[in-house]
Design a protein around this motif. Structure first.
Motif, PDB file in Angstrom:
ATOM      1  N   PRO A 119       8.342 -17.460 -12.243  1.00  0.00           N
ATOM      2  CA  PRO A 119       9.725 -17.031 -11.976  1.00  0.00           C
ATOM      3  C   PRO A 119       9.861 -15.935 -10.929  1.00  0.00           C
ATOM      4  O   PRO A 119      10.912 -15.797 -10.304  1.00  0.00           O
ATOM      5  N   THR A 120       8.781 -15.164 -10.710  1.00  0.00           N
ATOM      6  CA  THR A 120       8.857 -14.105  -9.698  1.00  0.00           C
ATOM      7  C   THR A 120       8.451 -14.581  -8.312  1.00  0.00           C
ATOM      8  O   THR A 120       8.479 -13.799  -7.356  1.00  0.00           O
ATOM      9  N   GLY A 121       8.073 -15.862  -8.195  1.00  0.00           N
ATOM     10  CA  GLY A 121       7.721 -16.406  -6.897  1.00  0.00           C
ATOM     11  C   GLY A 121       6.242 -16.409  -6.580  1.00  0.00           C
ATOM     12  O   GLY A 121       5.836 -16.883  -5.513  1.00  0.00           O
ATOM     13  N   ASN A 122       5.400 -15.906  -7.480  1.00  0.00           N
ATOM     14  CA  ASN A 122       3.950 -15.910  -7.250  1.00  0.00           C
ATOM     15  C   ASN A 122       3.398 -17.319  -7.444  1.00  0.00           C
ATOM     16  O   ASN A 122       3.658 -17.961  -8.470  1.00  0.00           O
ATOM     17  N   VAL A 123       2.640 -17.799  -6.475  1.00  0.00           N
ATOM     18  CA  VAL A 123       2.114 -19.167  -6.516  1.00  0.00           C
ATOM     19  C   VAL A 123       0.996 -19.263  -7.541  1.00  0.00           C
ATOM     20  O   VAL A 123       0.056 -18.454  -7.542  1.00  0.00           O
ATOM     21  N   ARG A 124       1.094 -20.275  -8.422  1.00  0.00           N
ATOM     22  CA  ARG A 124       0.071 -20.491  -9.446  1.00  0.00           C
ATOM     23  C   ARG A 124      -0.816 -21.684  -9.152  1.00  0.00           C
ATOM     24  O   ARG A 124      -1.918 -21.782  -9.687  1.00  0.00           O
ATOM     25  N   GLY A 125      -0.333 -22.615  -8.327  1.00  0.00           N
ATOM     26  CA  GLY A 125      -1.147 -23.791  -8.047  1.00  0.00           C
ATOM     27  C   GLY A 125      -0.445 -24.750  -7.107  1.00  0.00           C
ATOM     28  O   GLY A 125       0.745 -24.608  -6.787  1.00  0.00           O
ATOM     29  N   PHE A 126      -1.211 -25.732  -6.664  1.00  0.00           N
ATOM     30  CA  PHE A 126      -0.717 -26.776  -5.765  1.00  0.00           C
ATOM     31  C   PHE A 126      -1.107 -28.133  -6.351  1.00  0.00           C
ATOM     32  O   PHE A 126      -2.267 -28.331  -6.738  1.00  0.00           O
ATOM     33  N   TYR A 127      -0.149 -29.068  -6.395  1.00  0.00           N
ATOM     34  CA  TYR A 127      -0.394 -30.374  -7.000  1.00  0.00           C
ATOM     35  C   TYR A 127       0.043 -31.491  -6.046  1.00  0.00           C
ATOM     36  O   TYR A 127       1.226 -31.556  -5.676  1.00  0.00           O
ATOM     37  N   PRO A 128      -0.868 -32.381  -5.648  1.00  0.00           N
ATOM     38  CA  PRO A 128      -0.446 -33.551  -4.860  1.00  0.00           C
ATOM     39  C   PRO A 128       0.300 -34.536  -5.750  1.00  0.00           C
ATOM     40  O   PRO A 128      -0.103 -34.786  -6.890  1.00  0.00           O
ATOM     41  N   LEU A 129       1.394 -35.084  -5.248  1.00  0.00           N
ATOM     42  CA  LEU A 129       2.235 -35.986  -6.035  1.00  0.00           C
ATOM     43  C   LEU A 129       2.102 -37.410  -5.506  1.00  0.00           C
ATOM     44  O   LEU A 129       2.317 -37.665  -4.326  1.00  0.00           O
ATOM     45  N   ASN A 130       1.759 -38.321  -6.420  1.00  0.00           N
ATOM     46  CA  ASN A 130       1.611 -39.728  -6.057  1.00  0.00           C
ATOM     47  C   ASN A 130       2.666 -40.524  -6.813  1.00  0.00           C
ATOM     48  O   ASN A 130       2.440 -40.987  -7.929  1.00  0.00           O
ATOM     49  N   ALA A 131       3.830 -40.657  -6.207  1.00  0.00           N
ATOM     50  CA  ALA A 131       4.968 -41.300  -6.871  1.00  0.00           C
ATOM     51  C   ALA A 131       5.138 -42.734  -6.390  1.00  0.00           C
ATOM     52  O   ALA A 131       4.757 -43.087  -5.272  1.00  0.00           O
ATOM     53  N   SER A 132       5.737 -43.550  -7.251  1.00  0.00           N
ATOM     54  CA  SER A 132       6.023 -44.935  -6.872  1.00  0.00           C
ATOM     55  C   SER A 132       7.326 -45.040  -6.093  1.00  0.00           C
ATOM     56  O   SER A 132       7.489 -45.943  -5.262  1.00  0.00           O
ATOM     57  N   THR A 133       8.260 -44.139  -6.370  1.00  0.00           N
ATOM     58  CA  THR A 133       9.536 -44.122  -5.652  1.00  0.00           C
ATOM     59  C   THR A 133       9.944 -42.677  -5.405  1.00  0.00           C
ATOM     60  O   THR A 133       9.789 -41.817  -6.274  1.00  0.00           O
TER      61      THR A 133
END
Length: 416
Positions: A119-133
């Motif tokens: 909530p304070t804007g500190n980055v916790r991680g990065f996730y690649p998204l593999n969506a169908s649509t």
């Protein structure tokens, strides 16, 4: 036992979707929906080899958080850098993360990375998204993206929380063009060719012929009985000798089978078409490249990726104010690791006397481990300050005063 899905672990149970969302009207089309094409292409061994080569090498790019201050580049030991260099999320190391991101980019021409922040804007991680649509939405003047995954889960995320990489960016205002129109005809041709080769091999492995009986008339059931007996005894896999014996009442006439398959030149042309599409060649894929071939591959394929990733990561991770203070994410590669030993030695001999390389930087070029106190720079004293070169050459009395603090001694070396 309580079960939690990966979807809940990444996006949380209480993911609140914005209200009153509508489709974002684009300049190029009204409904901004993207259905990725790529899974079919990845089934091709040629496509997979080409994409794997790019992803393997691009995943070795090293991300760095830096600040540019008065022309100087100052490395920053930040949480963002540690995430990007080591483990962007709990499920992927850095190499695997970038490999997946780049593979998605080349197969679908779009790659989305979700920036998970507290909530304070500190980055916790990065996730690649593999969506169908993927759908673009608008609410309260802000752009959102709705992802629908293969398992049926859906999530709506602000576009500002997504790192979006694109290729073949042309007609659509947001998405890169899919590969289906350009690549699918070639893939269909490859599939047809492979099926033809398989069928030709199967056909060649079978014995085909006619049994001609010398008797004037035989009942249909007798003909069938003799044929079945011949097939069972002489065309079975247990007939290792491959020899058939017949008496005078029947003759075996072989039917010549000459299946046609595509020639070598045409196969190479099809293969090269796929390689050209992805910007690789056979030497790069098989790691038989020369120094010049690697440099060409890096400059034409890897470096553009590094530039796009640097710009997009910087734009999405830092506010305009933070960027104004010089914060950047850059992706670097040690290109010299692919150079010949001769080139490495020449480079070190040229650059070290000028103080451009430290001892450890020179050792890194030679794939050697760093040493203690190796961050010093060795500088040749065969150089003179340009402002006093005339006095130095003529041996004026004031050379010592004007050169105080400058390294002008001959034939020796000093350390910084």
């Amino acid at each position: 036992m309580q079960k939690r899905s990966l979807f809940q672990m990444i996006f949380g149970k209480n993911n609140k979707e914005p209200t009153n969302t509508t489709y974002l009207k684009l300049l190029s089309s009204y409904i901004p929906t993207f259905s990725p094409f790529g899974d079919e292409a990845y089934d091709s061994d040629l496509v997979r080899a080409a994409v794997d080569t790019i992803a393997r090498n691009a995943a070795k790019l090293k991300p760095k958080h830096i600040r540019r201050v008065n022309g100087d580049i100052i490395p920053q030991d930040s949480q963002i850098q540690r995430l990007l260099q080591t483990r962007p999320n709990p499920y992927m190391d850095a190499f695997t993360f970038y490999y997946k991101v780049i593979t998605q980019l080349y197969l679908k021409n779009n790659s989305f990375i979700f920036i998970d922040a507290d909530p304070t804007g500190n980055v916790r991680g990065f996730y690649p998204l593999n969506a169908s649509t993927i759908e673009l939405l608008e609410a309260r003047g802000e752009i959102f993206v709705r992802f629908t995954f293969l398992g049926g889960d859906r999530v709506i995320l602000p576009y500002t929380s997504l790192i979006h990489l694109r290729r073949h960016f042309y007609k659509n205002d947001f998405y890169g063009e899919t590969n289906d129109t350009a690549l699918l005809p070639t893939l269909e041709l490859i599939n047809t060719t492979n099926q033809g080769i398989i069928n030709a091999i199967k056909s060649s492995a079978n014995l085909r012929g006619l049994l001609k009986f010398s008797q004037a008339m035989l009942k249909p059931e007798d003909i069938k009985k003799e044929r079945d007996r011949f097939v069972t005894e002489y065309m079975d896999i247990t007939n290792n000798g491959g020899v058939a014996a017949l008496d005078a009442k029947a003759d075996y006439i072989e039917l010549k089978n000459d299946p046609k398959i595509i020639d070598k030149d045409t196969m190479n042309h099809i293969k090269q078409t796929v390689y050209d599409y992805f910007g690789v060649n056979e030497n790069i894929i098989q790691s038989k490249y020369t120094e010049d071939e690697w440099n060409a591959f890096y400059e034409s394929t890897i470096e553009p990726l590094a530039v796009q990733m640097s710009l997009e990561f910087t734009s999405k991770l830092f506010t305009e104010r933070e960027q104004g203070f010089g914060n950047e994410i850059i992706f670097e590669a040690n290109r010299l690791q692919y150079a010949s030993t001769k080139t490495k030695v020449q480079l070190i001999n040229t650059m070290m006397p000028l103080g451009i390389l430290t001892i450890n930087e020179a050792r890194e070029i030679l794939n050697l481990a760093p040493v203690e106190d190796g961050d010093k720079r060795l500088v040749s004293l065969n150089f003179v300050n340009a402002q006093i070169q005339d006095q130095y050459q003529l041996g004026g009395d004031d050379v010592g005063k004007k050169a105080e603090g400058d390294e002008i001694n001959r034939d020796t070396s000093s350390t910084e």
